[in-house]
Scaffold this active site. Structure first.
Site, short mmCIF file in Angstrom:
data_model
loop_
_atom_site.label_atom_id
_atom_site.label_comp_id
_atom_site.label_asym_id
_atom_site.label_seq_id
_atom_site.Cartn_x
_atom_site.Cartn_y
_atom_site.Cartn_z
CG HIS A 63 -2.13 -0.94 0.88
ND1 HIS A 63 -2.22 -2.20 1.41
CD2 HIS A 63 -3.21 -0.80 0.07
CE1 HIS A 63 -3.31 -2.79 0.94
NE2 HIS A 63 -3.94 -1.97 0.13
NE ARG A 206 -11.03 -1.23 0.04
CZ ARG A 206 -9.77 -1.55 -0.25
NH1 ARG A 206 -9.51 -2.57 -1.05
NH2 ARG A 206 -8.76 -0.86 0.25
CD GLU A 305 -9.85 -7.91 -1.43
OE1 GLU A 305 -8.85 -7.34 -1.88
OE2 GLU A 305 -10.58 -7.39 -0.58
CG ASN A 328 -3.34 -4.94 -5.63
OD1 ASN A 328 -2.94 -5.10 -6.77
ND2 ASN A 328 -3.79 -3.78 -5.19
CG ASP A 329 -5.40 -8.39 -0.73
OD1 ASP A 329 -4.29 -8.59 -0.19
OD2 ASP A 329 -6.10 -7.40 -0.48
NE ARG A 339 -1.09 -5.98 -1.30
CZ ARG A 339 -2.27 -5.40 -1.38
NH1 ARG A 339 -3.38 -6.08 -1.09
NH2 ARG A 339 -2.40 -4.15 -1.76
CB CYS A 376 -10.43 -2.10 -8.17
SG CYS A 376 -10.77 -3.20 -6.79
C1 PEP Z 1 -6.66 -5.51 -4.12
O1 PEP Z 1 -6.43 -6.32 -3.21
O2 PEP Z 1 -6.40 -5.74 -5.31
C2 PEP Z 1 -7.25 -4.20 -3.81
C3 PEP Z 1 -7.64 -3.38 -4.76
O3 PEP Z 1 -7.34 -3.83 -2.51
P1 PEP Z 1 -6.08 -3.38 -1.65
O4 PEP Z 1 -4.90 -3.16 -2.56
O5 PEP Z 1 -6.46 -2.12 -0.95
O6 PEP Z 1 -5.86 -4.53 -0.71
MG MG Z 2 -7.29 -6.03 -1.28
#
Ligand code: PEP
Ligand code: MG
Length: 453
Positions: A63, A206, A305, A328-329, A339, A376
């Site tokens: 993040h 979200r 996710e 991402n997750d 990650r 996303c």
């Molecule tokens: C993801 O996990 O892809 C996502 C968009 O949420 P975050 O990156 O905030 O975990």
């Molecule tokens: Mg996520």
């Protein structure tokens, strides 16, 4: 725990503490080189003085890196052994594209990077001209192209970069760097500001995704061994009901001021969804009784996710109106690759055949149930992967405002049929590198201009 781990922890504590006070006392423009930066530290960086940062820890989907992209701070994460090679006062050049920190650059290096910068500026200028153009393929498929933001301060960027709305408002940033959480009224003000500024464009809010690497600096719970597998997101919300209730009420009330949609993070199965929706129903009843306006038909969606959510996507689909895939997750949980960990960053693989099939399965299930499905995660902002996601069936792509123009450029030059052929290949292929090579080849063929910078 091995020796390296102990050393890492001691270093982390030492460097972390010094860093906190150093960051508060910057006097001149600089590049910050740190062992690590948390997302909350990154959010408070003085933009006038921090020209960029490099950290030894972290990765492209931490993040901290995601926030740097939103704030448009050049950054390199996961740069092992950077600290011993640089001292305060050294001249340095930070290459956020190539992931390098060059200490004491030569005149020749400075000249070459000067040229690169000029080419980048020219490219950005050309991309900017697409601002008002639709994200539609050559053969007429429209893909909704939205922005990921952290709060109202990014509204101007969303409009300026030509996004169609907000596909992911990461509300947790309203909760970081403070001692007490924002109450319903304060949240309402922030959500309403975004919703009314962008109406009639959609704004997907979200619900709170604290945990993992996003914890308030001083108010966090006891440290966890596996924070990304721990007390996070919807799990916190379903235990801290008053906190969740205040947020749900604020989002519902904001829905009276624009095209607000609500999305739950980290859904693993229907149980969490049912509990969250039950609380949402209670909030609706309260607001109705109190005479507050809200949109009765606000769309509710689930982030996909966690691999289990993909497997039960049919059951989830019967209870929501849309999905948004958090790659991402999804990638970290599907491939068991943390990650944040730079030592295994090479295993974090968006074109892994397993990941491609999970995405396809989610999109197919959504469509079979009449839902739309977006993406996303950071994958949605990689122009090279745009054809693959479009071919797999993405109805929406949402990414940092700064990455919207590049993705739009590719979509507008692509034919849906080419994207579908690429996706068909990727679904048959057993080798991630081959899939990536095909993605690169197609993107370079249809959008060569994007690679001139
Ligand atoms: C993801 O996990 O892809 C996502 C968009 O949420 P975050 O990156 O905030 O975990
Ligand atoms: Mg996520």
């Amino acid at each position: 725990m091995d020796l390296r781990d102990v050393a890492d922890r001691v270093l982390h504590n030492l460097v972390g503490q010094d860093l906190q006070s150093d960051l508060l006392h910057l006097r001149e423009p600089c590049i910050v080189v740190a062992y690590d930066l948390t997302p909350s530290q990154t959010a408070t960086l003085d933009r006038r003085l921090v020209m960029g940062f490099a950290t030894e820890q972290g990765s492209e989907t931490s993040h901290t890196a995601i926030l740097a992209r939103s704030l448009q701070i050049p950054a390199v994460t996961g740069l092992a052994d950077a600290i011993p090679h640089v001292r305060t006062g050294d001249a340095a050049l930070l290459d956020g594209f190539g992931g390098q920190l060059v200490v004491d650059p030569t005149d020749q290096t400075l000249y070459e990077y000067g040229q690169l910068e000029q080419r980048q500026r020219a490219l950005q200028g050309r991309l900017r001209e697409l601002r008002a153009e639709p994200a539609t393929t050559r053969d007429g498929l429209h893909v909704v192209l939205s922005a990921n933001i952290e709060g109202p301060q990014e509204i101007a960027d969303v409009l300026d970069r030509g996004a169609e709305g907000v596909g992911l408002l990461r509300t947790e940033y309203l909760f970081l760097n403070r001692r007490t959480p924002p109450d319903e009224e304060e949240q309402l003000q922030a959500y309403r500001e975004v919703a009314s500024a962008l109406t009639p464009a959609p704004v997907i809010i979200r619900t709170l995704d604290l945990g993992g690497d996003k914890m308030p600096e001083d108010a966090g719970p006891p440290e966890e061994r596996n924070p990304f597998l721990g007390w996070r997101a919807i799990r916190i919300c379903l235990q801290q009901r008053e906190l969740f209730r205040a947020q749900l009420r604020a989002i519902l009330r904001a829905s009276a001021f624009g095209n607000v949609k609500l999305m739950y993070p980290m859904i693993s199965g229907i149980e969490e969804l049912l509990q969250a929706n039950a609380l949402l129903d209670e909030c609706r009843d309260e607001l109705r009784a109190e005479g507050h306006a809200y949109n009765e038909s606000m769309e509710i969606g689930a982030m996909i996710e966690i691999p289990s959510a993909v497997m039960v996507a049919d059951a989830l689909a019967r209870r929501v109106r849309f999905f948004s895939i958090g790659t991402n997750d999804l990638i970290q949980y599907a491939l068991a690759v943390d990650r944040l960990n730079p030592r295994i960053a090479h295993l974090y693989d968006p074109t892994h055949p397993g990941v491609v099939r999970l995405i396809k399965q989610t999109m197919d299930t959504a469509h079979a149930h009449g839902l739309w499905c977006g993406v996303c995660g950071e994958m949605a902002g990689e122009p090279v992967l745009t054809p693959l996601l479009v071919g797999l069936g993405a109805d929406e792509l949402s990414t940092a405002p700064g990455r919207v123009p590049g993705v739009k450029f590719v979509i507008r030059r692509l034919a849906h049929s080419e994207a579908q052929a690429l996706a068909d290949f990727a679904l048959r292929c057993e080798d991630s590198e081959e899939i990536l090579a095909r993605c690169q080849a197609l993107t370079r063929a249809v959008a060569p201009g994007l690679f001139e910078g």
